[in-house]
Design a protein around this motif. Structure first.
Motif, PDB file in Angstrom:
ATOM      1  N   ALA A 277       0.859  -1.197   0.000  1.00  0.00           N
ATOM      2  CA  ALA A 277       0.000   0.000   0.000  1.00  0.00           C
ATOM      3  C   ALA A 277       0.885   1.233   0.000  1.00  0.00           C
ATOM      4  CB  ALA A 277      -0.901   0.013   1.234  1.00  0.00           C
ATOM      5  N   VAL A 278       0.328   2.327  -0.513  1.00  0.00           N
ATOM      6  CA  VAL A 278       1.018   3.599  -0.342  1.00  0.00           C
ATOM      7  C   VAL A 278       0.282   4.388   0.738  1.00  0.00           C
ATOM      8  CG1 VAL A 278       1.966   3.763  -2.674  1.00  0.00           C
ATOM      9  CG2 VAL A 278      -0.284   4.759  -2.174  1.00  0.00           C
ATOM     10  N   GLY A 279       1.032   5.206   1.466  1.00  0.00           N
ATOM     11  CA  GLY A 279       0.450   6.067   2.495  1.00  0.00           C
ATOM     12  C   GLY A 279       0.510   7.509   2.040  1.00  0.00           C
ATOM     13  N   LEU A 280      -0.550   8.233   2.360  1.00  0.00           N
ATOM     14  CA  LEU A 280      -0.662   9.624   1.936  1.00  0.00           C
ATOM     15  C   LEU A 280      -1.336  10.409   3.062  1.00  0.00           C
ATOM     16  CD1 LEU A 280      -0.163  11.355  -0.602  1.00  0.00           C
ATOM     17  CD2 LEU A 280      -2.366  10.608  -1.464  1.00  0.00           C
ATOM     18  N   ARG A 281      -0.682  11.445   3.550  1.00  0.00           N
ATOM     19  CA  ARG A 281      -1.255  12.242   4.641  1.00  0.00           C
ATOM     20  C   ARG A 281      -2.393  13.122   4.120  1.00  0.00           C
ATOM     21  NH1 ARG A 281       0.238  10.092   9.428  1.00  0.00           N
ATOM     22  NH2 ARG A 281       2.507   9.951   9.687  1.00  0.00           N
ATOM     23  N   PRO A 282      -3.348  13.474   4.989  1.00  0.00           N
ATOM     24  CA  PRO A 282      -4.518  14.275   4.543  1.00  0.00           C
ATOM     25  C   PRO A 282      -4.137  15.605   3.895  1.00  0.00           C
ATOM     26  CG  PRO A 282      -4.872  13.441   6.752  1.00  0.00           C
ATOM     27  CD  PRO A 282      -3.450  13.101   6.397  1.00  0.00           C
ATOM     28  N   GLU A 283      -3.047  16.227   4.358  1.00  0.00           N
ATOM     29  CA  GLU A 283      -2.686  17.534   3.804  1.00  0.00           C
ATOM     30  C   GLU A 283      -1.889  17.404   2.497  1.00  0.00           C
ATOM     31  OE1 GLU A 283      -1.702  16.256   6.587  1.00  0.00           O
ATOM     32  OE2 GLU A 283       0.472  16.305   6.704  1.00  0.00           O
ATOM     33  N   ALA A 284      -1.573  16.165   2.107  1.00  0.00           N
ATOM     34  CA  ALA A 284      -0.869  15.966   0.840  1.00  0.00           C
ATOM     35  C   ALA A 284      -1.845  15.855  -0.332  1.00  0.00           C
ATOM     36  CB  ALA A 284       0.003  14.716   0.917  1.00  0.00           C
ATOM     37  N   LEU A 285      -3.125  15.852   0.000  1.00  0.00           N
ATOM     38  CA  LEU A 285      -4.176  15.839  -1.020  1.00  0.00           C
ATOM     39  C   LEU A 285      -4.854  17.204  -0.996  1.00  0.00           C
ATOM     40  CD1 LEU A 285      -5.617  12.438   0.031  1.00  0.00           C
ATOM     41  CD2 LEU A 285      -5.149  12.956  -2.358  1.00  0.00           C
ATOM     42  N   THR A 286      -5.186  17.712  -2.174  1.00  0.00           N
ATOM     43  CA  THR A 286      -5.838  19.019  -2.251  1.00  0.00           C
ATOM     44  C   THR A 286      -7.130  18.913  -3.050  1.00  0.00           C
ATOM     45  OG1 THR A 286      -3.660  20.064  -2.242  1.00  0.00           O
ATOM     46  CG2 THR A 286      -5.498  21.431  -2.935  1.00  0.00           C
ATOM     47  N   ALA A 353       4.867  12.984  -2.053  1.00  0.00           N
ATOM     48  CA  ALA A 353       4.378  12.914  -0.673  1.00  0.00           C
ATOM     49  C   ALA A 353       4.018  11.482  -0.250  1.00  0.00           C
ATOM     50  CB  ALA A 353       3.154  13.818  -0.515  1.00  0.00           C
ATOM     51  N   LEU A 354       4.205  10.523  -1.142  1.00  0.00           N
ATOM     52  CA  LEU A 354       3.792   9.146  -0.840  1.00  0.00           C
ATOM     53  C   LEU A 354       4.874   8.369  -0.108  1.00  0.00           C
ATOM     54  CD1 LEU A 354       2.263   8.065  -4.282  1.00  0.00           C
ATOM     55  CD2 LEU A 354       1.036   8.803  -2.246  1.00  0.00           C
ATOM     56  N   VAL A 355       4.423   7.420   0.693  1.00  0.00           N
ATOM     57  CA  VAL A 355       5.334   6.441   1.292  1.00  0.00           C
ATOM     58  C   VAL A 355       4.848   5.057   0.887  1.00  0.00           C
ATOM     59  CG1 VAL A 355       6.346   5.559   3.431  1.00  0.00           C
ATOM     60  CG2 VAL A 355       5.597   7.938   3.318  1.00  0.00           C
ATOM     61  N   LEU A 356       5.783   4.197   0.503  1.00  0.00           N
ATOM     62  CA  LEU A 356       5.406   2.843   0.105  1.00  0.00           C
ATOM     63  C   LEU A 356       5.630   1.868   1.250  1.00  0.00           C
ATOM     64  CD1 LEU A 356       4.635   0.658  -2.009  1.00  0.00           C
ATOM     65  CD2 LEU A 356       7.077   0.587  -2.638  1.00  0.00           C
ATOM     66  N   PHE A 357       4.574   1.112   1.572  1.00  0.00           N
ATOM     67  CA  PHE A 357       4.688   0.013   2.536  1.00  0.00           C
ATOM     68  C   PHE A 357       4.620  -1.273   1.735  1.00  0.00           C
ATOM     69  CE2 PHE A 357       2.766   3.681   4.594  1.00  0.00           C
ATOM     70  CZ  PHE A 357       3.642   3.884   5.643  1.00  0.00           C
ATOM     71  N   ARG A 358       5.764  -1.948   1.597  1.00  0.00           N
ATOM     72  CA  ARG A 358       5.834  -3.101   0.707  1.00  0.00           C
ATOM     73  C   ARG A 358       5.169  -4.334   1.319  1.00  0.00           C
ATOM     74  NH1 ARG A 358      11.971  -3.503   0.660  1.00  0.00           N
ATOM     75  NH2 ARG A 358      11.575  -2.603   2.686  1.00  0.00           N
TER      76      ARG A 358
END
Ligand SMILES: Nc1ncnc2c1ncn2[C@@H]1O[C@H](COP(=O)(O)OP(=O)(O)O)[C@@H](O)[C@H]1O
Ligand SMILES: [Mg+2]
Length: 358
Positions: A277-286, A353-358
């Motif tokens: 999955a990728v992780g994305l913080r709420p403020e990284a989306l507009t 702004a994404l983080v990958l959780f493999r």
């Protein structure tokens, strides 16, 4: 300054600390953060010498503390229930720590006044301790600990008994105090916001282990596991498929968002047990408002929930063509309306702004 060397600690059969390693630097504001029962207080007490270890060691200034009793360690502790003596005055409470100090009465009185000044209670010495507010009592407890001039101040959830406003006020006061006295502060807290606000570095603990030890920004932006990402702030997890890997970077296909290449620094170091999955913080989306354009990647969506906080609004949005819902937060700046549930919108997001959780 303080070093943990593979600390193991049992309470009977219960394995409370499971291989703690790490270093706390001199002068640092350091926090032990984790859910209730993960071993924070136990670890703090091993530094103070109130608790022994079954194997491994705590070193302070390079010296193994295993055989050094609590009263001879350069540490002092402020407890969760800041036990001050209600029948004494403020000054008597603070002076209590000096009862075996050989200095003259006048010198001790000066030291008490200095400690009270540090915590913002100058002139309160003659007051009855029982007449103080919660925040003031906590300051007295701090003054009582600081008057002994420890090299390390250990704070076990010192603000948890205070109401929200007072807690936030005392957080700022504690930061200022730490900068002023320059000694090492080690704070135990289960409140991730408190840890982020106050600390130079944080050790995130789960089940007797340190899951990640880093500065607040690294923990927030580059958590090394889903568990840390989930504990600190809000993180949207969106399933993805790993297409290829090249020298630590990954090309992934994210459900609803499409293909991106993620740099090696965007990959969580811990192996993920579930699906990638990728992780994305709420403020990284507009949310793009009508007529607004963006250079970033875009995707359609539909607003499912709106929560208004005054200074910002939180939206839960379905990503177009999927059953995936993401949470995003927008500042409420003048001229930007709060949008309604059901509105079809466009979201912009940035792959960086994404983080990958493999
Ligand atoms: N004196 C004790 N005897 C037995 N078990 C204990 C003792 N102190 C703590 N524990 C257990 O060890 C675990 C960690 O406790 P603690 O360090 O107090 O956690 P935290 O401060 O993170 O909430 C908990 O499961 C707790 O019940
Ligand atoms: Mg505790």
């Amino acid at each position: 300054m303080i070093e943990f060397r593979d600390i193991q600690k049992y309470y009977g059969d219960y394995h409370a600390l499971r291989g703690i390693n790490g270093t706390i630097k001199a002068g640092e504001f350091f926090s032990l953060l984790g859910p209730s029962g993960c071993g924070k207080t136990t670890l703090l007490r091993t530094i103070a010498g109130f608790e022994g270890v079954d194997s491994g060691a705590v070193l302070i200034d390079g010296r193994d503390m295993s055989d050094v009793p609590a009263n001879l360690r350069p540490t002092n502790m402020v407890f969760q229930s800041y036990a001050i003596f209600p029948h004494m005055t403020v000054a008597e409470n603070v002076a209590f720590g000096l009862r075996r100090d050989p200095r003259s009465k006048a010198e001790k009185a000066a030291a008490v006044e200095e400690a009270l000044t540090m915590v913002g209670l100058k002139g309160y010495g003659a007051r009855a301790a029982h007449a103080l507010s919660g925040g003031q009592r906590q300051r007295v407890a701090l003054a009582r600990a600081l008057i002994l001039k420890p090299k390390v101040l250990l704070l076990d959830e010192p603000l948890s008994a205070l109401d929200k406003k007072m807690r936030e006020h005392m957080q700022v006061e504690l930061i200022k105090l730490q900068r002023q006295v320059g000694i090492t502060f080690i704070l135990v807290t289960h409140d991730q916001e408190e840890a982020l606000v106050m600390s130079d570095r944080i050790a995130v603990m789960f089940e007797g282990q340190i899951a990640q030890l880093a500065d607040p920004e690294t923990l927030y932006r580059r958590p090394n596991s889903r568990k840390v990402a989930d504990f600190i702030g809000t993180m949207n997890f969106i399933p993805c498929e790993i297409l290829s890997e090249n020298a630590g970077s990954y090309e992934v296909d994210i459900k609803g968002l499409g293909r991106v290449t993620l740099g090696a620094d965007q990959v969580a170091s811990d192996e993920n047990s579930g699906t990638p999955a990728v992780g994305l913080r709420p403020e990284a989306l507009t949310l793009l408002f009508p007529g607004q354009s963006s250079e970033e990647r875009k995707v359609p969506g539909k607003i499912d929930e709106v929560i208004y906080f005054g200074d910002m609004t939180s939206y839960d949005v379905f990503i177009g063509g999927t059953d995936i819902e993401v949470r995003l937060s927008m500042r409420n700046v003048p001229g930007r309306p709060v949008m309604d549930v059901g509105t079809e919108v466009e979201l912009s997001w940035s792959p960086s702004a994404l983080v990958l959780f493999r």
